[in-house]
Design a protein around this motif. Structure first.
Motif, short mmCIF file in Angstrom:
data_model
loop_
_atom_site.label_atom_id
_atom_site.label_comp_id
_atom_site.label_asym_id
_atom_site.label_seq_id
_atom_site.Cartn_x
_atom_site.Cartn_y
_atom_site.Cartn_z
N ALA A 115 0.84 -1.21 0.00
CA ALA A 115 0.00 0.00 0.00
C ALA A 115 0.87 1.25 0.00
O ALA A 115 0.58 2.23 -0.70
CB ALA A 115 -0.92 -0.01 1.22
N TYR A 116 1.94 1.24 0.79
CA TYR A 116 2.85 2.39 0.82
C TYR A 116 3.46 2.64 -0.56
O TYR A 116 3.55 3.78 -1.02
CB TYR A 116 3.95 2.17 1.85
N LYS A 147 5.77 -3.64 -8.09
CA LYS A 147 6.21 -3.92 -6.72
C LYS A 147 5.02 -4.33 -5.85
O LYS A 147 5.12 -5.24 -5.03
CB LYS A 147 6.89 -2.69 -6.12
N ALA A 148 3.91 -3.62 -6.03
CA ALA A 148 2.74 -3.93 -5.21
C ALA A 148 2.20 -5.31 -5.52
O ALA A 148 1.76 -6.04 -4.63
CB ALA A 148 1.66 -2.87 -5.44
N LEU A 149 2.23 -5.70 -6.79
CA LEU A 149 1.75 -7.03 -7.17
C LEU A 149 2.64 -8.12 -6.58
O LEU A 149 2.16 -9.19 -6.18
CB LEU A 149 1.68 -7.16 -8.69
N ASN A 150 3.93 -7.85 -6.52
CA ASN A 150 4.84 -8.80 -5.88
C ASN A 150 4.52 -8.95 -4.40
O ASN A 150 4.49 -10.07 -3.86
CB ASN A 150 6.29 -8.34 -6.05
N GLY A 163 2.50 5.69 -7.13
CA GLY A 163 1.38 5.69 -8.05
C GLY A 163 1.12 4.31 -8.62
O GLY A 163 1.96 3.40 -8.53
N THR A 164 -0.04 4.14 -9.22
CA THR A 164 -0.43 2.81 -9.69
C THR A 164 0.40 2.33 -10.88
O THR A 164 0.64 1.13 -11.02
CB THR A 164 -1.92 2.80 -10.08
N VAL A 165 0.84 3.23 -11.74
CA VAL A 165 1.60 2.80 -12.93
C VAL A 165 3.00 2.35 -12.54
O VAL A 165 3.40 1.21 -12.80
CB VAL A 165 1.67 3.93 -13.97
#
Length: 324
Positions: free
Chosen positions: A142-143, A156-159, A149-151
């Motif tokens: 989340a951080y 990293k967030a998906l990992n 940003g989402t792009v």
């Protein structure tokens, strides 16, 4: 104005209101998952389980109950300043509160501490260790999204999300009906189902209904699920159960007001907005501002004002100046 994220993951994240990002809602009430009924902590050390309790710690338990039973964040902050350093739930709740105030570096620091303390806890309590390894990675993801940003941040967030699923699966293998696991996973699944197509919110609702604890928090999650599925009668049934279990909690009163508005019962919503507003000082500033805005909009509509007449006034009074 739609800001769309409690737990843990309020839970934990902001469970009672819709105008926060989905990740925030989960963090605050999945965290925010991610209390006592009286002035002092209860003797039980585990707010999740009625059998085979875990040693969560007096201050951590008291902070949890302050937030989720009483909706009193000021009290919770007092307990969290003294909370057990080795308890990952305490760090997860601190992260949740930092999220609501947009204190991103405090949020990041406590996300890391959630993961690090979980890495130690897994050696002695694999079930809770894996639950909070998932929570810590969720918060760190989340951080990343907030900062990059989402792009840019999505890979990293998906990992991190894959690691969340891995640790939750490990916890579920140990004890699939564990209340703490199911309250956190139930809120996470609900957040995904409400915000992504082709997901089934009913599965998350069923998980919360069958296995999650504490029950008052499960009722709140179920009410949120039915609210977002536009099933007003069922949402009211479960929010009433939550109110009965945690009377006077301003977040739950706020949730009932929202459900009534969404169900076209504007006049019935006003007393619940009023009761929630009477305790708004207990709530984080941004949540109190959102509550004030929605209450103001409902009151204006009840006397026949158009949205164009209500919105600028309510926006300036509450959301544009939340510290007032």
């Amino acid at each position: 104005m739609r800001v769309r994220p409690q737990s843990l993951l309020n839970v934990l994240l902001r469970p009672a209101y819709t105008h926060v990002p989905a990740m925030g809602k989960t963090v605050a009430l999945g965290l925010g998952l991610l209390i006592t009924l009286g002035a002092a902590p209860s003797l039980a050390k585990d707010p999740f389980r009625t059998t085979q309790p875990r040693p969560i710690g007096d201050k951590t338990e008291a902070a949890f109950r302050a937030i989720f039973e009483r909706g009193n964040y000021e009290e919770a902050n007092t307990y969290l300043r003294q909370a057990e350093a080795k308890e990952p739930l305490a760090h997860a709740m601190r992260a949740s509160l930092a999220y609501t105030s947009q204190d991103w570096e405090t949020f990041r620091a406590n996300a890391i501490r959630t993961r690090e303390t979980a890495e130690e806890l897994v050696k002695t309590d694999p079930l809770r260790g894996n639950i909070y390894l998932a929570t810590g990675h969720f918060l760190e993801g989340a951080y990343t999204l907030v900062q990059e940003g989402t792009v840019k941040g999505a890979p990293k967030a998906l990992n991190k999300l894959q690691q969340v699923f891995t640790y939750l699966a490990a916890a579920e293998k140990i004890s699939p009906q564990d209340p703490e696991l199911n309250i956190i996973k139930g809120f996470m699944d609900l957040m995904v189902a409400v915000n992504l197509p082709f997901s089934d919110a009913n599965e998350a609702i069923e998980r919360l209904d069958k296995y999650a604890g504490p029950r008052y928090l499960a009722y709140r999650g179920i009410a949120m699920g039915y609210r977002d599925l536009k099933q007003g009668s069922k949402a009211l049934e479960f929010v009433d159960k939550a109110i009965q279990s945690t009377p006077g909690n301003p977040e739950v009163l706020y949730l009932k007001a929202q459900i009534l508005v969404k169900d076209g019962k504007l006049a019935e919503s006003l007393p619940f907005f009023k009761q929630a507003m009477e305790k708004k000082a207990q709530l984080p500033t941004r949540l109190a501002a959102q509550l004030g805005y929605e209450s103001c909009m409902a009151q204006g509509e009840s006397v026949g004002l158009t949205r164009n007449q209500r919105h600028p006034y309510c926006l300036e009074r509450y959301l544009a100046a939340p510290n007032r």
